[in-house]
Design an enzyme around this catalytic site. Structure first.
Site, PDB file in Angstrom:
ATOM      1  N   ASP A 169      -7.952  -2.280   3.900  1.00 46.21           N
ATOM      2  CA  ASP A 169      -8.388  -3.038   5.067  1.00 46.21           C
ATOM      3  C   ASP A 169      -8.203  -4.527   4.811  1.00 46.21           C
ATOM      4  O   ASP A 169      -7.357  -4.922   4.001  1.00 46.21           O
ATOM      5  CB  ASP A 169      -9.858  -2.692   5.385  1.00 46.21           C
ATOM      6  CG  ASP A 169     -10.138  -2.662   6.880  1.00 46.21           C
ATOM      7  OD1 ASP A 169     -10.156  -3.755   7.495  1.00 46.21           O
ATOM      8  OD2 ASP A 169     -10.327  -1.566   7.436  1.00 46.21           O
ATOM      9  N   HIS A 227     -13.691  -7.012   9.136  1.00 44.66           N
ATOM     10  CA  HIS A 227     -13.353  -5.636   9.499  1.00 44.66           C
ATOM     11  C   HIS A 227     -13.525  -4.689   8.311  1.00 44.66           C
ATOM     12  O   HIS A 227     -14.181  -3.643   8.411  1.00 44.66           O
ATOM     13  CB  HIS A 227     -11.909  -5.611  10.006  1.00 44.66           C
ATOM     14  CG  HIS A 227     -11.473  -4.349  10.652  1.00 44.66           C
ATOM     15  ND1 HIS A 227     -10.967  -3.287   9.951  1.00 44.66           N
ATOM     16  CD2 HIS A 227     -11.440  -3.981  11.958  1.00 44.66           C
ATOM     17  CE1 HIS A 227     -10.638  -2.316  10.789  1.00 44.66           C
ATOM     18  NE2 HIS A 227     -10.917  -2.702  12.016  1.00 44.66           N
ATOM     19  N   SER A 477     -11.489   2.336  14.485  1.00 48.04           N
ATOM     20  CA  SER A 477     -11.652   1.772  13.139  1.00 48.04           C
ATOM     21  C   SER A 477     -13.028   2.065  12.586  1.00 48.04           C
ATOM     22  O   SER A 477     -13.226   2.131  11.368  1.00 48.04           O
ATOM     23  CB  SER A 477     -11.460   0.254  13.178  1.00 48.04           C
ATOM     24  OG  SER A 477     -10.114  -0.100  13.276  1.00 48.04           O
TER      25      SER A 477
END
Length: 570
Positions: A169, A227, A477
């Protein structure tokens, strides 16, 4: 879900035994471009290297596990490489000698889907966390997602101890209080280098001199996007009296950073991260992104130039080799299904690719009627990858989640801000997980002087005396890490002990994950219409068609993952 070399010499990425590094010579002019090439099946490494040289390229790094190399060359390299029988093709990465933008022009280009970041810009005090009930984490009452997959019940007997989960990520904030206890700093790596600007001169990751250390190289415990930290927290935030708990709260978090600060994910970091995972005893990896610059990689679409067709073929080939390598060495592969709200099994239109300017003047264009048989999104549609769609609190498929009968393998909570009786936005219907402090300050989410939360999409837990911060996000996600967490519990429960802790064949993990998922039938009627009343007063409707029976089907695959069922019968 979802952006390398600024000097003349490549820098070792810390991949023992898989990367061979070499000087890139004088590849420093604005005309020098970075490429990723895949060696053709059956070609020897020597013949492939010779083909690169003959095409005018110079190898700066080579992943010998899967026959992929990074090359610097002039703009004519791609055509020559594509014509060589020893090479699959060349995927253009970026101009090496791009200028750094003025510091005042730094603007983060968040490539993550709008559904994950749509709360940005909305001010107002954050919600006051409810008081915890019993022996639970302080913010557990806000984790409807964990209840949906029965994680608390599963954690009474299995928490993933001895299991390593790789987070491919944007990075992981290893200092976050609700991540640090499980963060494996020794194994974590950053496979990216910040990109100041793209070939059009637009800001990407921003000026390197604005970084804390003044360089383009981030440490392996840094996440300037948020994220990856959110994903890691969902998988394995510990039970430590702080904030929340993850699905597998004793699993090890290994940061295998493959994404840029800006949210772009390129080919080379991803293949290197996957081969590293295969060589270092990683049990499960989560991939909540697609490989840029193509949402769908097509090998023969008539709208694409021969160079672009070869580039996409290179991405497919290199990624599949990396996925195969990792899976053959015991890595269970989990990926997000995508936030485009489309059926991946039907012909589509892609107007977003290429989404990154790797050469001057490059911009996205429309490609109609993409054939799902010849166009694939990587890594989600890679062979051996578990594709995960998203659900909201009511268990309906989230409005943004892509789908498709035969594409989606399982579903998991990803959040749906409009999953309510009246279709109005509710932050609490999305997923709460860790938020890096420095990023929260930079985004104006908290007051650095007082620690007070200033926005409704963030939450603080200061019950332990030290404040930790969390943000609400939604997207596939966020769904994928729930499935990855359950996969970690499966490895912890049924895996055999090895030198790295536990291990279990990926095919076995997938079989258990799918067979124990809670079957969820298509809605009736199968043409389901979503109604969203947006904050600006407008109303948006969309209709998605679910194909298949009770299970499998296009919305949920084999069903919604069930942590308790996955580690034993009820």
């Amino acid at each position: 879900m979802r952006r390398l070399l600024t000097g003349a010499t490549a820098v070792a990425l810390g991949v023992t035994g898989t990367l061979v590094m070499a000087s890139s010579g004088n590849a420093t002019s604005d005309q020098e471009i970075r490429y990723v090439v895949a060696y053709a099946e059956g070609s020897s490494a020597a013949s492939a290297r010779a083909a690169v040289k003959a095409a005018g390229g110079e190898i700066v790094s080579e992943n010998t596990d899967i026959g992929v190399a990074t090359v610097t060359a002039g703009e004519d390299f791609a055509a020559a490489a594509n014509a060589s029988g020893a090479l699959v093709g060349a995927a253009q990465d970026r101009i090496v000698g791009a200028n750094t933008p003025d510091a005042a022009s730094k603007v983060r280009k968040q490539k993550a889907s709008k559904v994950e970041t749509e709360f940005r810009g909305h001010k107002g005090k954050g919600p006051k966390p409810p008081k915890p009930k019993g022996k639970t984490e302080p913010l557990s009452a806000l984790q409807w997602d964990m209840a949906q997959i029965d994680a608390p019940a599963a954690n009474k007997t299995e928490r993933g101890k001895g299991v390593r989960v790789g987070i491919l990520d944007t990075g992981v904030d290893g200092s976050h209080p609700d991540i640090a206890p499980n963060f494996d700093a020794r194994l974590s790596r950053n496979f990216t280098t910040d990109i100041p600007v793209d070939a059009n001169g637009d800001t990407v990751d921003g000026p390197c001199e604005e970084e804390a250390d003044g360089s383009c190289f981030d440490a392996a415990d840094v996440d300037e996007n948020g994220h990856g930290t959110h994903v890691a927290s969902t998988i394995a935030s510990p039970v430590n009296g702080v904030g929340i708990s993850g699905v597998a709260p004793q699993a090890d978090i290994v940061n295998l950073r493959a994404g840029q600060d800006s949210g772009y994910f390129f080919l080379q970091p991803s293949v290197d991260a996957l081969t590293y995972a295969g060589r270092h005893g990683i049990d499960v990896v989560n991939m909540s992104y697609y490989i840029d610059p193509w949402l769908f990689n097509c090998t023969s679409h008539p709208a694409d130039s021969p160079e672009d067709q070869a580039e996409q073929a290179t991405i497919i080939t290199a990624m599949q080799r990396a996925l195969d390598f990792a899976r053959s060495r015991g890595v269970t592969l989990v990926a997000a299904a995508g936030n485009q709200a489309i059926d991946y099994t039907k012909p589509q239109t892609d107007a977003s690719s290429p989404d990154f300017a790797s050469e001057p003047g490059e911009a996205a264009y429309v490609r109609d009627l993409l054939d799902p048989k010849t166009c694939v999104s990587m890594p989600t549609e890679g062979k051996g990858v578990i594709a995960v769609s998203a659900t909201g609190p009511s268990e309906r498929k989230s409005y943004y989640s892509s789908y498709g009968n035969g594409f989606v393998d399982v579903a998991a909570p990803g959040g749906d801000a409009y999953d309510s009786a009246d279709g109005t936005r509710d932050y609490a219907a999305t997923i709460l997980a860790a938020y890096p402090y420095d990023l929260a300050v930079a985004e104006g989410a908290i007051d650095p002087a007082t620690g007070e939360v200033l926005v409704p999409w963030a939450v603080a837990d200061c019950s332990s005396g030290e404040c930790s911060y969390y943000q609400y996000l939604q997207g596939t996600s966020m769904a994928s890490p729930h499935a990855a967490g359950v996969a970690a519990l499966i490895v912890g429960k049924y895996g055999k002990h090895d030198l790295s802790g536990k291990t279990l064949a990926p095919a076995k993990v997938e079989k258990i994950l799918r067979s124990t998922a809670t079957k969820k039938a298509c809605p009736e009627p199968a043409d389901y219409t979503y109604v969203r009343h947006l904050p600006d007063g407008s109303t948006v409707t969309s209709t998605h068609t679910c194909e298949g029976g009770k299970a499998p089907n296009g919305f949920y695959g084999s069903g919604i993952v069930d942590a308790k069922a996955a580690i034993g019968k009820r």
